[in-house]
Design a protein around this motif. Structure first.
Motif, PDB file in Angstrom:
ATOM      1  N   THR A  91      42.472 -15.032 -46.203  1.00  0.00           N
ATOM      2  CA  THR A  91      42.191 -15.190 -47.635  1.00  0.00           C
ATOM      3  C   THR A  91      43.350 -15.845 -48.379  1.00  0.00           C
ATOM      4  O   THR A  91      44.488 -15.895 -47.902  1.00  0.00           O
ATOM      5  N   VAL A  92      43.015 -16.337 -49.567  1.00  0.00           N
ATOM      6  CA  VAL A  92      44.007 -16.932 -50.470  1.00  0.00           C
ATOM      7  C   VAL A  92      44.270 -15.926 -51.592  1.00  0.00           C
ATOM      8  O   VAL A  92      43.328 -15.462 -52.241  1.00  0.00           O
ATOM      9  N   PRO A  93      45.525 -15.556 -51.827  1.00  0.00           N
ATOM     10  CA  PRO A  93      45.818 -14.573 -52.885  1.00  0.00           C
ATOM     11  C   PRO A  93      45.383 -15.081 -54.256  1.00  0.00           C
ATOM     12  O   PRO A  93      45.428 -16.282 -54.532  1.00  0.00           O
ATOM     13  N   LYS A  94      44.963 -14.144 -55.102  1.00  0.00           N
ATOM     14  CA  LYS A  94      44.522 -14.543 -56.447  1.00  0.00           C
ATOM     15  C   LYS A  94      45.686 -15.083 -57.267  1.00  0.00           C
ATOM     16  O   LYS A  94      45.491 -15.818 -58.240  1.00  0.00           O
ATOM     17  N   GLU A  95      46.937 -14.735 -56.857  1.00  0.00           N
ATOM     18  CA  GLU A  95      48.104 -15.265 -57.561  1.00  0.00           C
ATOM     19  C   GLU A  95      48.263 -16.771 -57.308  1.00  0.00           C
ATOM     20  O   GLU A  95      48.832 -17.492 -58.122  1.00  0.00           O
ATOM     21  N   VAL A  96      47.737 -17.223 -56.161  1.00  0.00           N
ATOM     22  CA  VAL A  96      47.831 -18.648 -55.812  1.00  0.00           C
ATOM     23  C   VAL A  96      46.731 -19.446 -56.506  1.00  0.00           C
ATOM     24  O   VAL A  96      46.952 -20.553 -56.991  1.00  0.00           O
ATOM     25  N   GLU A  97      45.521 -18.871 -56.539  1.00  0.00           N
ATOM     26  CA  GLU A  97      44.390 -19.535 -57.183  1.00  0.00           C
ATOM     27  C   GLU A  97      43.563 -18.479 -57.921  1.00  0.00           C
ATOM     28  O   GLU A  97      43.007 -17.582 -57.310  1.00  0.00           O
ATOM     29  N   LYS A  98      43.493 -18.590 -59.218  1.00  0.00           N
ATOM     30  CA  LYS A  98      42.809 -17.578 -60.027  1.00  0.00           C
ATOM     31  C   LYS A  98      41.296 -17.654 -59.895  1.00  0.00           C
ATOM     32  O   LYS A  98      40.609 -16.630 -59.936  1.00  0.00           O
ATOM     33  N   SER A  99      40.760 -18.843 -59.757  1.00  0.00           N
ATOM     34  CA  SER A  99      39.308 -19.020 -59.715  1.00  0.00           C
ATOM     35  C   SER A  99      38.730 -18.474 -58.408  1.00  0.00           C
ATOM     36  O   SER A  99      39.115 -18.904 -57.317  1.00  0.00           O
ATOM     37  N   GLU A 100      37.795 -17.534 -58.515  1.00  0.00           N
ATOM     38  CA  GLU A 100      37.139 -16.954 -57.340  1.00  0.00           C
ATOM     39  C   GLU A 100      36.414 -18.023 -56.524  1.00  0.00           C
ATOM     40  O   GLU A 100      36.488 -18.051 -55.289  1.00  0.00           O
ATOM     41  N   THR A 101      35.729 -18.933 -57.217  1.00  0.00           N
ATOM     42  CA  THR A 101      34.984 -19.990 -56.538  1.00  0.00           C
ATOM     43  C   THR A 101      35.919 -20.923 -55.785  1.00  0.00           C
ATOM     44  O   THR A 101      35.676 -21.272 -54.615  1.00  0.00           O
ATOM     45  N   LYS A 102      37.007 -21.337 -56.427  1.00  0.00           N
ATOM     46  CA  LYS A 102      37.957 -22.241 -55.780  1.00  0.00           C
ATOM     47  C   LYS A 102      38.658 -21.560 -54.612  1.00  0.00           C
ATOM     48  O   LYS A 102      38.935 -22.199 -53.590  1.00  0.00           O
ATOM     49  N   ARG A 103      38.966 -20.257 -54.760  1.00  0.00           N
ATOM     50  CA  ARG A 103      39.607 -19.533 -53.658  1.00  0.00           C
ATOM     51  C   ARG A 103      38.745 -19.586 -52.407  1.00  0.00           C
ATOM     52  O   ARG A 103      39.221 -19.841 -51.303  1.00  0.00           O
ATOM     53  N   ARG A 104      37.456 -19.326 -52.595  1.00  0.00           N
ATOM     54  CA  ARG A 104      36.553 -19.315 -51.440  1.00  0.00           C
ATOM     55  C   ARG A 104      36.456 -20.701 -50.802  1.00  0.00           C
ATOM     56  O   ARG A 104      36.439 -20.835 -49.576  1.00  0.00           O
ATOM     57  N   LEU A 105      36.415 -21.741 -51.641  1.00  0.00           N
ATOM     58  CA  LEU A 105      36.361 -23.101 -51.099  1.00  0.00           C
ATOM     59  C   LEU A 105      37.604 -23.420 -50.280  1.00  0.00           C
ATOM     60  O   LEU A 105      37.521 -24.029 -49.201  1.00  0.00           O
ATOM     61  N   ILE A 106      38.770 -23.016 -50.802  1.00  0.00           N
ATOM     62  CA  ILE A 106      40.032 -23.266 -50.078  1.00  0.00           C
ATOM     63  C   ILE A 106      40.050 -22.477 -48.768  1.00  0.00           C
ATOM     64  O   ILE A 106      40.431 -23.006 -47.713  1.00  0.00           O
ATOM     65  N   GLU A 107      39.631 -21.200 -48.821  1.00  0.00           N
ATOM     66  CA  GLU A 107      39.588 -20.365 -47.610  1.00  0.00           C
ATOM     67  C   GLU A 107      38.675 -20.982 -46.555  1.00  0.00           C
ATOM     68  O   GLU A 107      39.018 -21.051 -45.372  1.00  0.00           O
ATOM     69  N   ASN A 108      37.519 -21.431 -47.017  1.00  0.00           N
ATOM     70  CA  ASN A 108      36.556 -22.028 -46.090  1.00  0.00           C
ATOM     71  C   ASN A 108      37.087 -23.315 -45.466  1.00  0.00           C
ATOM     72  O   ASN A 108      36.907 -23.559 -44.269  1.00  0.00           O
ATOM     73  N   GLU A 109      37.730 -24.128 -46.299  1.00  0.00           N
ATOM     74  CA  GLU A 109      38.263 -25.394 -45.800  1.00  0.00           C
ATOM     75  C   GLU A 109      39.378 -25.145 -44.788  1.00  0.00           C
ATOM     76  O   GLU A 109      39.456 -25.817 -43.749  1.00  0.00           O
ATOM     77  N   ASN A 110      40.240 -24.181 -45.075  1.00  0.00           N
ATOM     78  CA  ASN A 110      41.330 -23.852 -44.149  1.00  0.00           C
ATOM     79  C   ASN A 110      40.778 -23.304 -42.828  1.00  0.00           C
ATOM     80  O   ASN A 110      41.259 -23.659 -41.746  1.00  0.00           O
ATOM     81  N   LEU A 111      39.778 -22.431 -42.935  1.00  0.00           N
ATOM     82  CA  LEU A 111      39.152 -21.878 -41.734  1.00  0.00           C
ATOM     83  C   LEU A 111      38.510 -22.994 -40.916  1.00  0.00           C
ATOM     84  O   LEU A 111      38.645 -23.032 -39.683  1.00  0.00           O
ATOM     85  N   CYS A 112      37.828 -23.893 -41.601  1.00  0.00           N
ATOM     86  CA  CYS A 112      37.171 -25.009 -40.926  1.00  0.00           C
ATOM     87  C   CYS A 112      38.191 -25.861 -40.168  1.00  0.00           C
ATOM     88  O   CYS A 112      37.958 -26.243 -39.006  1.00  0.00           O
ATOM     89  N   LYS A 113      39.329 -26.126 -40.776  1.00  0.00           N
ATOM     90  CA  LYS A 113      40.368 -26.930 -40.118  1.00  0.00           C
ATOM     91  C   LYS A 113      40.902 -26.221 -38.873  1.00  0.00           C
ATOM     92  O   LYS A 113      41.124 -26.853 -37.834  1.00  0.00           O
ATOM     93  N   ARG A 114      41.102 -24.901 -38.974  1.00  0.00           N
ATOM     94  CA  ARG A 114      41.615 -24.157 -37.812  1.00  0.00           C
ATOM     95  C   ARG A 114      40.602 -24.160 -36.670  1.00  0.00           C
ATOM     96  O   ARG A 114      40.956 -24.325 -35.500  1.00  0.00           O
ATOM     97  N   VAL A 115      39.322 -23.983 -37.014  1.00  0.00           N
ATOM     98  CA  VAL A 115      38.270 -23.962 -35.998  1.00  0.00           C
ATOM     99  C   VAL A 115      38.130 -25.334 -35.352  1.00  0.00           C
ATOM    100  O   VAL A 115      37.991 -25.454 -34.125  1.00  0.00           O
ATOM    101  N   MET A 116      38.163 -26.385 -36.162  1.00  0.00           N
ATOM    102  CA  MET A 116      38.056 -27.746 -35.623  1.00  0.00           C
ATOM    103  C   MET A 116      39.222 -28.057 -34.688  1.00  0.00           C
ATOM    104  O   MET A 116      39.061 -28.715 -33.652  1.00  0.00           O
ATOM    105  N   ALA A 117      40.405 -27.565 -35.039  1.00  0.00           N
ATOM    106  CA  ALA A 117      41.582 -27.780 -34.187  1.00  0.00           C
ATOM    107  C   ALA A 117      41.403 -27.072 -32.845  1.00  0.00           C
ATOM    108  O   ALA A 117      41.738 -27.624 -31.787  1.00  0.00           O
ATOM    109  N   LEU A 118      40.853 -25.853 -32.880  1.00  0.00           N
ATOM    110  CA  LEU A 118      40.574 -25.132 -31.631  1.00  0.00           C
ATOM    111  C   LEU A 118      39.570 -25.899 -30.782  1.00  0.00           C
ATOM    112  O   LEU A 118      39.718 -26.011 -29.559  1.00  0.00           O
ATOM    113  N   TYR A 119      38.561 -26.429 -31.448  1.00  0.00           N
ATOM    114  CA  TYR A 119      37.502 -27.162 -30.746  1.00  0.00           C
ATOM    115  C   TYR A 119      38.070 -28.404 -30.053  1.00  0.00           C
ATOM    116  O   TYR A 119      37.745 -28.684 -28.889  1.00  0.00           O
TER     117      TYR A 119
END
Length: 720
Positions: free
Chosen positions: A244-272
């Protein structure tokens, strides 16, 4: 994975009645129906709060009344900050394990409505189905939710952005600091449920069909396994988890989830990509899921340790999930494991054997061959878990076999990928599983795959269940003319030899017999499931004759009519065990047969007699035509067109046809008798199995006659 129920009973946190149908939460003295699926999740979650998160039992209340307007509902579990249980700290919503993704999202909204309805301020929400969990930090004043990787343990204020780390059990525990978690080993049934629910979550929204969803889930399971295999230091977080992304880094709940998803996607793609560098054949195309969908699948699998889950359990879980999806339209790709086990058990396959399945489907035969060699390794090195040197030898014994000696061909790219995934889950053996038409030449396979292992005449064992009933046509596949069994058989009783012609079409199972013969070494074994028509129909005699020339027939084991009924096939079949003759033996057999044919033709003046009959027919036809010509004063040509001539000629030809058939039958019988005397005589193992461990629906039954037949056949093969 901890047996929370067992520990809870031992610590007197819960108790049960005699038949385990009623559970009592001891501290609250509340009795509930344990047969309710949600109650089982509730009980384990309650115990985890105490055993994993260290919350005092006295601060946990269950089934807490919540006033929602005019209605009073119950929150499943509330954990309080104080001993008086006045300040709610964590609200937990429990759902049954089989809950759909849509229902699960509704449960999150329900939990939030309870959290906002309770007096005072709930700080955290935990929604769980037992196999999936979501954690949130709640702020009533600002009406926000901040997703977290976990709830805080007792006495902990700050929670890290991840939950699962390598070797967490060996990290020192410090008061007031978060304790991380290891990946958990789970049983077959729970792993099957996770696979199924992750799959359903991918296609339920309609963006993917079930087939596409299966492919994408396959890729992510591959990433999960690859992540677990990566070398890590103690305490280092896994990549295949939601961070997860701390709320101190990004206040917007929607943007936090987008950033978390994008980071997860990059890690998974790298594993692949890391995995694909090792073997490009595993998955040729890229992951096609959105970051949000990747997150959904990761949420079901992030906590599981696939690497250390019992080999048979995870294998059965994947096969059960795969089978539940592919059976029906794809039932032909699954040979029942009772038949697979029987075939592999009786053959003397060892770690030096080179093994092939030319139509491998989901990989069942290859897996059982691998497990046979791995079990042998364990017998040879029983202390491999304690002794490093033994472990190295144990690993090399079976892994060299898996990497270098195990080969499979599957024409369906989707099923081929599933077979590879099946092998990877079973600790590898996927390297030489390829997507190809199993009937093309070895040179074609090698040129297309650059795998030099698929060479004719190099395999010790071929174990296979080829597809039945489909036809390869000359107009569709030019390679048909390269098959001996793709040509029309030579008739030794024909008066004039004709040039050999390619058939218009040939059944795939017949061609696979010849293809398997080509792949085998001399002395190699072929075990093949075949429809009984090949063994019994008079029209298939040429196939049986060719089998006699190519192989020593070792055994014929008849399967019941229902053997493949559960997979959508009702064809009566048998398992044929064959041992490839040497070239000299085959040449000697064919030479002996040719000599018998020539001798019989000469002894019976067959050609002379047939030519004499043809001469007699023509003479009588000429006479009859002249009679009609004189009687009706017409030409000989017109005489042959009369009804009188046609009826007479039909009777004449029928009479001579009977004579020819009688002579042919006489010679055929003499041929069979002479062949029996002159060809080598050897015993053949024959057996009929009527009960094979499951019924027509696939349901398990107690009796499996293949066990006893297999023991006897194994002894028989050892004598050859």
């Amino acid at each position: 994975m901890k047996d929370y129920i067992k520990i809870g009973i031992e610590k007197n946190l819960i108790s049960f009645n005699e038949d385990m149908s009623r559970i009592t939460y001891v501290f609250q003295n509340k009795e509930r129906n344990f047969n309710n699926p949600e109650e089982k999740v509730q009980a384990e979650t309650f115990l985890r709060l105490i055993l994993d998160y260290n919350y005092p039992e006295s601060r946990i209340k269950q089934f807490v009344p919540v006033t929602m307007g005019r209605e009073v509902k119950e929150a499943d579990i509330v954990v309080y900050e104080d001993d008086m249980c006045m300040s709610p700290h964590i609200l937990v919503e429990c759902k049954r394990q089989e809950v759909s993704e849509a229902e699960y999202q509704q449960a999150i909204e329900q939990a939030y409505s309870y959290a906002f309805a309770l007096p005072c301020e709930v700080k955290y929400v935990w929604v769980t189905s037992g196999i999936k969990s979501d954690y949130f930090e709640v702020d009533k004043n600002q009406n926000t939710r901040n997703q977290m990787p976990d709830i805080p343990q007792f006495g902990v204020k700050n929670v890290a952005s991840y939950k699962y780390v390598y070797d967490a059990q060996y990290l020192p525990e410090e008061a007031g600091k978060q304790r991380f978690f290891d990946l958990a080993v789970i049983d077959q049934s729970e792993l099957t449920r996770r696979f199924k629910q992750a799959h359903e979550a991918l296609w339920a929204g309609g963006q993917l069909n079930p087939s596409e969803a299966f492919d994408e889930l396959d890729k992510l399971i591959f990433c999960k396994i690859w992540d677990e295999r990566k070398p890590r230091r103690m305490g280092e977080p896994y990549d295949f988890q939601i961070i997860t992304v701390p709320k101190e880094v990004e206040k917007s709940e929607t943007k936090r989830r987008l950033i978390e998803n994008e980071n997860l996607c990059k890690r998974v793609m790298a594993l692949y990509e890391e995995g694909r560098k090792k073997d490009r054949e595993v998955f040729r195309d890229n992951i096609r899921l959105t970051p949000e969908k990747i997150r959904t699948v990761v949420s079901y699998l992030e906590s599981v340790n696939l690497g250390e889950t019992d080999l048979d359990s995870k294998g059965r879980a994947f096969e059960t999930f795969m089978g539940s999806f592919f059976r029906g339209n794809f039932g032909q790709y699954f040979t029942p494991r009772e038949i697979v086990k029987f075939i592999v058990d009786v053959l003397p396959i060892d770690h030096d054997s080179k093994v092939l399945d030319t139509s491998c489907g989901s990989g069942g035969f290859l897996l059982y061959a691998l497990n046979k060699v791995r079990n042998k390794a364990t017998e040879l090195y029983p202390n491999y878990l304690k002794d490093v040197r033994q472990h190295d030898r144990w690993f090399k014994y079976w892994h060299d076999f898996a990497e270098k000696n195990l080969y499979g061909i599957e024409i369906s790219e989707q099923i081929s990928r599933a077979a590879k995934m099946n092998m990877i889950i079973h600790d590898d053996g996927h390297t030489n599983v390829i997507t190809s038409d199993g009937l093309v030449s070895d040179d074609t396979i090698i040129s297309r795959t650059n795998n030099q292992g698929f060479k004719y005449g190099t395999f010790d064992f071929i174990i296979t269940n080829p597809p039945f009933g489909s036809t390869v046509r000359q107009t569709e596949q030019a390679y048909l003319k390269t098959y001996q069994l793709g040509k029309k058989e030579e008739d030794w009783l024909a008066v004039a030899a004709r040039p050999q012609e390619t058939r218009d079409g040939q059944n795939t199972e017949v061609l696979f017999i010849e293809q398997d013969y080509k792949f085998l070494k001399e002395g190699g074994y072929l075990a093949i499931v075949l429809p009984d028509g090949i063994l019994t129909n008079s029209s298939m005699q040429y196939v049986r004759t060719q089998i006699e020339d190519w192989f020593r027939i070792v055994a014929v084991v008849s399967m019941p009519q229902t053997a493949f009924a559960a997979n959508g096939a009702g064809v009566k079949s048998s398992v044929l065990f064959l041992k490839k003759w040497t070239k000299e033996q085959t040449d000697k057999l064919t030479f002996t047969k040719k000599n018998i044919e020539t001798q019989l033709l000469n002894d019976n003046n067959y050609i002379t007699q047939r030519l004499q009959w043809d001469k007699e027919i023509k003479h009588q036809q000429k006479q009859k035509a002249n009679e009609i010509k004189s009687a009706q004063n017409i030409s000989a040509t017109d005489a042959k067109k009369t009804e009188e001539y046609k009826l007479w000629n039909a009777d004449l030809l029928a009479m001579y046809a009977d004579k020819v058939d009688e002579l042919k039958n006489k010679l055929t019988e003499e041929y069979q008798l002479t062949k029996q005397k002159q060809l080598p005589d050897y015993p053949i193992f024959m057996a009929i199995a009527e009960q094979i461990g499951y019924d027509a629906t696939g349901k398990k039954i107690a009796v499996n006659e293949l066990d006893l037949i297999g023991e006897e056949l194994k002894k028989f093969i050892e004598t050859l």
